[in-house]
Design a protein around this motif. Structure first.
Motif, PDB file in Angstrom:
ATOM      1  N   GLU A  63       0.896  -0.876   0.034  1.00 23.81           N
ATOM      2  CA  GLU A  63       0.004   0.142   0.118  1.00 23.81           C
ATOM      3  C   GLU A  63       0.913   1.129   0.126  1.00 23.81           C
ATOM      4  OE1 GLU A  63      -3.277   2.029  -0.615  1.00 23.81           O
ATOM      5  OE2 GLU A  63      -3.146  -0.084  -0.630  1.00 23.81           O
ATOM      6  N   PRO A  64       1.869   1.456   0.707  1.00 22.89           N
ATOM      7  CA  PRO A  64       2.956   2.514   0.850  1.00 22.89           C
ATOM      8  C   PRO A  64       3.365   2.996  -0.711  1.00 22.89           C
ATOM      9  CG  PRO A  64       3.331   1.172   2.602  1.00 22.89           C
ATOM     10  CD  PRO A  64       2.543   0.505   1.819  1.00 22.89           C
ATOM     11  N   MET A  65       3.553   1.979  -1.539  1.00 24.15           N
ATOM     12  CA  MET A  65       3.877   2.221  -2.872  1.00 24.15           C
ATOM     13  C   MET A  65       2.939   3.157  -3.774  1.00 24.15           C
ATOM     14  SD  MET A  65       5.917  -1.222  -4.217  1.00 24.15           S
ATOM     15  CE  MET A  65       6.776  -0.465  -5.492  1.00 24.15           C
ATOM     16  N   TYR A  66       1.783   3.031  -3.380  1.00 19.86           N
ATOM     17  CA  TYR A  66       0.672   3.621  -3.965  1.00 19.86           C
ATOM     18  C   TYR A  66       0.532   5.225  -3.439  1.00 19.86           C
ATOM     19  CZ  TYR A  66      -0.483  -0.682  -5.909  1.00 19.86           C
ATOM     20  OH  TYR A  66      -0.384  -1.872  -6.706  1.00 19.86           O
ATOM     21  N   LEU A  67       1.351   5.501  -2.671  1.00 24.19           N
ATOM     22  CA  LEU A  67       1.135   6.994  -2.012  1.00 24.19           C
ATOM     23  C   LEU A  67       1.924   7.862  -2.988  1.00 24.19           C
ATOM     24  CD1 LEU A  67       2.158   6.290   1.551  1.00 24.19           C
ATOM     25  CD2 LEU A  67      -0.190   6.774   0.694  1.00 24.19           C
ATOM     26  N   GLU A  68       1.899   9.055  -2.791  1.00 23.89           N
ATOM     27  CA  GLU A  68       2.586  10.067  -3.928  1.00 23.89           C
ATOM     28  C   GLU A  68       3.994   9.879  -3.497  1.00 23.89           C
ATOM     29  OE1 GLU A  68       1.734  14.545  -4.852  1.00 23.89           O
ATOM     30  OE2 GLU A  68       1.566  13.988  -2.741  1.00 23.89           O
ATOM     31  N   GLY A  69       4.726  10.142  -4.518  1.00 20.88           N
ATOM     32  CA  GLY A  69       6.263  10.327  -4.573  1.00 20.88           C
ATOM     33  C   GLY A  69       6.836  10.819  -3.212  1.00 20.88           C
ATOM     34  N   GLY A  70       7.915  10.406  -2.573  1.00 15.87           N
ATOM     35  CA  GLY A  70       8.212  11.107  -1.436  1.00 15.87           C
ATOM     36  C   GLY A  70       8.082  10.337  -0.018  1.00 15.87           C
ATOM     37  N   HIS A  71       7.200   9.411  -0.110  1.00 18.55           N
ATOM     38  CA  HIS A  71       6.798   8.655   1.199  1.00 18.55           C
ATOM     39  C   HIS A  71       7.929   7.447   1.132  1.00 18.55           C
ATOM     40  CE1 HIS A  71       3.360  10.703   0.884  1.00 18.55           C
ATOM     41  NE2 HIS A  71       3.162  10.652   2.176  1.00 18.55           N
ATOM     42  N   LEU A  72       8.201   6.806   2.255  1.00 20.46           N
ATOM     43  CA  LEU A  72       8.910   5.819   2.296  1.00 20.46           C
ATOM     44  C   LEU A  72       8.152   4.142   2.327  1.00 20.46           C
ATOM     45  CD1 LEU A  72      11.512   6.659   5.155  1.00 20.46           C
ATOM     46  CD2 LEU A  72      11.708   6.502   2.479  1.00 20.46           C
ATOM     47  N   TYR A  73       8.590   3.569   1.584  1.00 21.49           N
ATOM     48  CA  TYR A  73       7.999   1.928   1.620  1.00 21.49           C
ATOM     49  C   TYR A  73       9.095   1.176   2.603  1.00 21.49           C
ATOM     50  CZ  TYR A  73       6.825  -2.499  -0.360  1.00 21.49           C
ATOM     51  OH  TYR A  73       6.617  -3.847  -0.514  1.00 21.49           O
ATOM     52  N   ILE A  74       8.810   0.677   3.758  1.00 23.93           N
ATOM     53  CA  ILE A  74       9.719  -0.057   4.517  1.00 23.93           C
ATOM     54  C   ILE A  74       8.921  -1.417   4.542  1.00 23.93           C
ATOM     55  CG2 ILE A  74      10.864  -0.398   6.559  1.00 23.93           C
ATOM     56  CD1 ILE A  74      11.752   2.262   5.107  1.00 23.93           C
ATOM     57  N   TYR A  75       9.765  -2.354   4.360  1.00 23.18           N
ATOM     58  CA  TYR A  75       9.407  -3.891   4.618  1.00 23.18           C
ATOM     59  C   TYR A  75      10.223  -4.785   5.191  1.00 23.18           C
ATOM     60  CZ  TYR A  75      11.571  -4.811  -0.039  1.00 23.18           C
ATOM     61  OH  TYR A  75      12.308  -4.894  -1.011  1.00 23.18           O
ATOM     62  N   PHE A  76       9.934  -5.893   5.708  1.00 20.45           N
ATOM     63  CA  PHE A  76      10.707  -6.841   6.342  1.00 20.45           C
ATOM     64  C   PHE A  76      11.021  -8.014   5.372  1.00 20.45           C
ATOM     65  CE2 PHE A  76      11.716  -9.440  10.237  1.00 20.45           C
ATOM     66  CZ  PHE A  76      12.569  -8.584  10.771  1.00 20.45           C
ATOM     67  N   VAL A  77      12.138  -8.418   5.427  1.00 15.54           N
ATOM     68  CA  VAL A  77      12.411  -9.486   4.624  1.00 15.54           C
ATOM     69  C   VAL A  77      13.458 -10.740   5.359  1.00 15.54           C
ATOM     70  CG1 VAL A  77      12.025  -8.478   2.323  1.00 15.54           C
ATOM     71  CG2 VAL A  77      14.553  -8.793   3.417  1.00 15.54           C
ATOM     72  N   TYR A  78      13.212 -11.951   4.956  1.00 15.44           N
ATOM     73  CA  TYR A  78      13.911 -13.066   5.509  1.00 15.44           C
ATOM     74  C   TYR A  78      14.102 -13.136   7.080  1.00 15.44           C
ATOM     75  CZ  TYR A  78      16.041 -12.427   0.746  1.00 15.44           C
ATOM     76  OH  TYR A  78      16.089 -12.523  -0.454  1.00 15.44           O
ATOM     77  N   GLY A  79      12.961 -12.588   7.686  1.00 15.56           N
ATOM     78  CA  GLY A  79      12.758 -12.322   9.349  1.00 15.56           C
ATOM     79  C   GLY A  79      13.741 -11.662   9.762  1.00 15.56           C
ATOM     80  N   MET A  80      14.775 -11.030   8.956  1.00 20.63           N
ATOM     81  CA  MET A  80      15.701 -10.467   9.580  1.00 20.63           C
ATOM     82  C   MET A  80      16.031  -8.942   9.227  1.00 20.63           C
ATOM     83  SD  MET A  80      19.123 -12.040   8.379  1.00 20.63           S
ATOM     84  CE  MET A  80      18.647 -13.928   9.110  1.00 20.63           C
ATOM     85  N   HIS A  81      15.692  -8.207   7.941  1.00 23.98           N
ATOM     86  CA  HIS A  81      16.265  -7.318   7.368  1.00 23.98           C
ATOM     87  C   HIS A  81      15.170  -6.530   7.065  1.00 23.98           C
ATOM     88  CE1 HIS A  81      20.337  -8.699   7.139  1.00 23.98           C
ATOM     89  NE2 HIS A  81      19.889  -9.836   6.445  1.00 23.98           N
ATOM     90  N   TRP A  82      15.126  -5.073   7.493  1.00 23.64           N
ATOM     91  CA  TRP A  82      14.311  -4.077   6.862  1.00 23.64           C
ATOM     92  C   TRP A  82      14.685  -3.342   5.594  1.00 23.64           C
ATOM     93  CZ3 TRP A  82       9.572  -3.589   9.075  1.00 23.64           C
ATOM     94  CH2 TRP A  82       9.448  -4.024  10.375  1.00 23.64           C
ATOM     95  N   MET A  83      13.931  -3.334   4.771  1.00 24.00           N
ATOM     96  CA  MET A  83      14.402  -2.873   3.373  1.00 24.00           C
ATOM     97  C   MET A  83      13.728  -1.388   3.163  1.00 24.00           C
ATOM     98  SD  MET A  83      16.197  -5.237   1.679  1.00 24.00           S
ATOM     99  CE  MET A  83      16.890  -6.010   3.043  1.00 24.00           C
ATOM    100  N   MET A  84      14.655  -0.326   2.814  1.00 26.11           N
ATOM    101  CA  MET A  84      14.092   1.075   2.770  1.00 26.11           C
ATOM    102  C   MET A  84      14.000   1.433   1.368  1.00 26.11           C
ATOM    103  SD  MET A  84      15.722   4.967   4.186  1.00 26.11           S
ATOM    104  CE  MET A  84      17.396   4.169   3.742  1.00 26.11           C
ATOM    105  N   ASN A  85      12.878   1.792   0.857  1.00 28.56           N
ATOM    106  CA  ASN A  85      12.426   2.334  -0.602  1.00 28.56           C
ATOM    107  C   ASN A  85      12.005   3.717  -0.630  1.00 28.56           C
ATOM    108  OD1 ASN A  85      12.616  -0.401  -2.235  1.00 28.56           O
ATOM    109  ND2 ASN A  85      12.005  -0.934  -0.318  1.00 28.56           N
ATOM    110  N   VAL A  86      12.258   4.374  -1.373  1.00 30.51           N
ATOM    111  CA  VAL A  86      11.583   5.821  -1.522  1.00 30.51           C
ATOM    112  C   VAL A  86      10.639   5.739  -2.649  1.00 30.51           C
ATOM    113  CG1 VAL A  86      12.156   8.085  -2.403  1.00 30.51           C
ATOM    114  CG2 VAL A  86      13.864   7.084  -0.949  1.00 30.51           C
ATOM    115  N   VAL A  87       9.282   5.972  -2.233  1.00 28.45           N
ATOM    116  CA  VAL A  87       8.174   5.803  -3.124  1.00 28.45           C
ATOM    117  C   VAL A  87       8.406   7.047  -4.384  1.00 28.45           C
ATOM    118  CG1 VAL A  87       5.725   6.015  -3.654  1.00 28.45           C
ATOM    119  CG2 VAL A  87       6.805   4.913  -1.680  1.00 28.45           C
TER     120      VAL A  87
END
Length: 172
Positions: A63-87
């Motif tokens: 859902e955060p990927m559908y926000l207007e550009g300039g927001h962060l999309y943060i998700y958890f992978v492999y049960g150990m890492h947060w990933m930081m994406n700029v929308v």
């Protein structure tokens, strides 16, 4: 130095991914502050990009990927890492740039750990936040473009798209 304004983030993910290296992620959480030069990025270009999370449809996670550009999309992978994406891009056009390198940290999991990013930053607005923003000091380093990492599941042509951007001096 003021943070980057909204108009910067409204471009497509590939354009923003090429412009972010050389800029700085600035964090101000509690008494801890940090400033980290972005050294490596990766673009994910929406619904049609088979490597992009949005290609699997709109979900609670994406859902955060559908926000207007300039927001962060943060998700958890492999049960150990947060990933930081700029929308990036306009609202309802899901695109994002994964931050793969910043400051001395190389690799998206190391970046979030080193910079102090966790799930509480999900949906944060980089243009209005008092705890995280991006500053542009005008540095435009030479970049090397190459294929994205860890997306073999996406198949061609997505695996070979040269949408990973690394500051030339940072390559090994």
């Amino acid at each position: 130095m003021p943070g980057v304004d909204r108009s910067f983030f409204l471009s497509d993910a590939v354009t923003v991914a090429q412009l972010l290296p050389g800029m700085h992620i600035v964090t101000a959480t509690g008494e801890k502050t940090g400033r980290f030069m972005i050294t490596e990025t990766e673009a994910y270009l929406g619904d049609d990009d088979r490597a992009c999370h949005a290609s699997r449809g709109r979900t609670r996670r994406t859902e955060p990927m559908y926000l207007e550009g300039g927001h962060l999309y943060i998700y958890f992978v492999y049960g150990m890492h947060w990933m930081m994406n700029v929308v990036t891009g306009p609202a309802d056009n899901p695109q994002a740039v994964l931050i793969r390198g910043a400051g001395p940290f190389s690799g998206p999991g190391r970046v979030t750990r080193g910079v102090g990013i966790d799930g509480s930053f999900n949906r944060e607005d980089l243009t209005t936040s008092s705890k995280i923003w991006i500053e542009d000091g005008g540095l435009r380093p030479e970049l090397i473009a190459g294929p994205r990492v860890g997306i073999n599941y996406a198949g061609e042509p997505w695996v070979s798209k040269p949408w990973r951007f690394i500051i030339k001096e940072k390559t090994r």
